[in-house]
Write an enzyme that holds these catalytic residues in place. Structure first.
Site, short mmCIF file in Angstrom:
data_model
loop_
_atom_site.label_atom_id
_atom_site.label_comp_id
_atom_site.label_asym_id
_atom_site.label_seq_id
_atom_site.Cartn_x
_atom_site.Cartn_y
_atom_site.Cartn_z
N ASN A 61 0.84 -1.21 0.00
CA ASN A 61 0.00 0.00 0.00
C ASN A 61 0.87 1.25 0.00
O ASN A 61 1.90 1.32 0.66
CB ASN A 61 -1.01 -0.01 1.15
CG ASN A 61 -0.39 -0.16 2.53
OD1 ASN A 61 0.62 -0.81 2.69
ND2 ASN A 61 -1.00 0.44 3.52
N GLU A 63 0.49 5.32 0.46
CA GLU A 63 -0.44 6.35 0.94
C GLU A 63 -0.03 7.74 0.50
O GLU A 63 1.06 7.95 -0.05
CB GLU A 63 -0.54 6.25 2.46
CG GLU A 63 -1.08 4.89 2.89
CD GLU A 63 -1.34 4.76 4.38
OE1 GLU A 63 -0.89 5.64 5.16
OE2 GLU A 63 -2.01 3.78 4.75
N ASN A 64 -0.93 8.69 0.75
CA ASN A 64 -0.70 10.09 0.36
C ASN A 64 -1.33 10.99 1.42
O ASN A 64 -2.34 10.62 2.02
CB ASN A 64 -1.36 10.35 -1.01
CG ASN A 64 -0.94 11.67 -1.61
OD1 ASN A 64 -1.42 12.72 -1.24
ND2 ASN A 64 0.00 11.60 -2.54
N ALA A 65 -0.74 12.18 1.61
CA ALA A 65 -1.30 13.13 2.57
C ALA A 65 -2.74 13.47 2.21
O ALA A 65 -3.56 13.76 3.08
CB ALA A 65 -0.45 14.39 2.60
N GLU A 74 -3.04 -4.64 -2.97
CA GLU A 74 -3.56 -5.57 -3.98
C GLU A 74 -3.59 -4.94 -5.36
O GLU A 74 -3.17 -5.52 -6.35
CB GLU A 74 -4.99 -6.02 -3.60
CG GLU A 74 -5.07 -6.80 -2.31
CD GLU A 74 -5.29 -5.90 -1.09
OE1 GLU A 74 -4.77 -4.76 -1.07
OE2 GLU A 74 -5.95 -6.35 -0.15
N CYS A 111 -10.37 -4.82 0.54
CA CYS A 111 -11.48 -3.85 0.52
C CYS A 111 -12.35 -4.09 -0.72
O CYS A 111 -11.95 -4.80 -1.65
CB CYS A 111 -10.93 -2.43 0.53
SG CYS A 111 -10.30 -1.88 -1.07
N CYS A 114 -10.79 -3.29 -4.19
CA CYS A 114 -9.83 -4.31 -4.65
C CYS A 114 -10.55 -5.57 -5.12
O CYS A 114 -10.14 -6.20 -6.10
CB CYS A 114 -8.83 -4.64 -3.55
SG CYS A 114 -7.65 -3.31 -3.27
#
Ligand code: THU
Length: 160
Positions: A61, A63-65, A74, A111, A114
């Site tokens: 995974n 992530e981003n702010a 996935e 999730c 996905c």
């Protein structure tokens, strides 16, 4: 009125009950958690998929702010595999997750987004994909994404 049931079967394997290929795939998913960029959730997810030709592709995974822009492990693995090997069906996908350096004792189910992407892969190659959810208490295995996504929406759903 009519009623019907949608059922699915999940098998739970202890490590010594898994075959070597599955054990390797789970180890690759566990290793992939180390590449996770998850400074916001501190939830590191790793995915490893095996193509029909035997090649293993991994993802984690990212992530981003701006939270919604991040991508699950996935989909990172699947999209990369489909880009590099567009002719190869995905035979199996293993998922592992850890937090604070510890893997979870319960399986982390993918999730909904996905699952929908996995469904597209099965529909594209007309071949089911086994899904292995690693947990320290046992690996939960289903034979197809359809087992964890009942009532599927696919391209054909839009044909009259
Ligand atoms: N995450 C995954 O990578 N896969 C899943 O199926 C569930 C959620 C990630 C997204 C986000 O970086 C973090 O876990 C917390 O939701």
């Amino acid at each position: 009125m009519e009623k019907y049931k949608i059922t699915s079967e999940v098998s739970v394997y202890q490590e010594n009950e898994l075959n070597e290929a599955d054990r390797e795939l789970i180890e690759a998913a566990k290793r992939a958690t180390n590449q996770s960029y998850s400074p916001y959730s501190h939830f590191s997810v790793g995915a490893a998929l095996r193509l029909k030709n035997g090649v293993v592709v991994t993802g984690s995974n990212q992530e981003n702010a701006s939270f919604p822009l991040g991508l699950c492990a996935e989909r990172t693995a699947i999209f990369h595999a489909q880009h590099e090997y567009p002719d190869q069906p995905i035979a199996a996908l293993a998922i592992a997750a850890c937090s604070q350096g510890r893997f979870f004792s319960k399986p982390i189910p993918p999730c909904g987004a996905c699952r929908q992407v996995m469904l597209e892969v099965e529909d594209r190659y007309k071949q089911p994909m086994r899904i292995l959810l690693y947990a320290t208490a046992g690996t939960h295995v289903v034979g197809s994404v359809k087992d964890i996504l009942p009532f599927q929406f696919v391209g054909d759903s839009m044909t009259l």
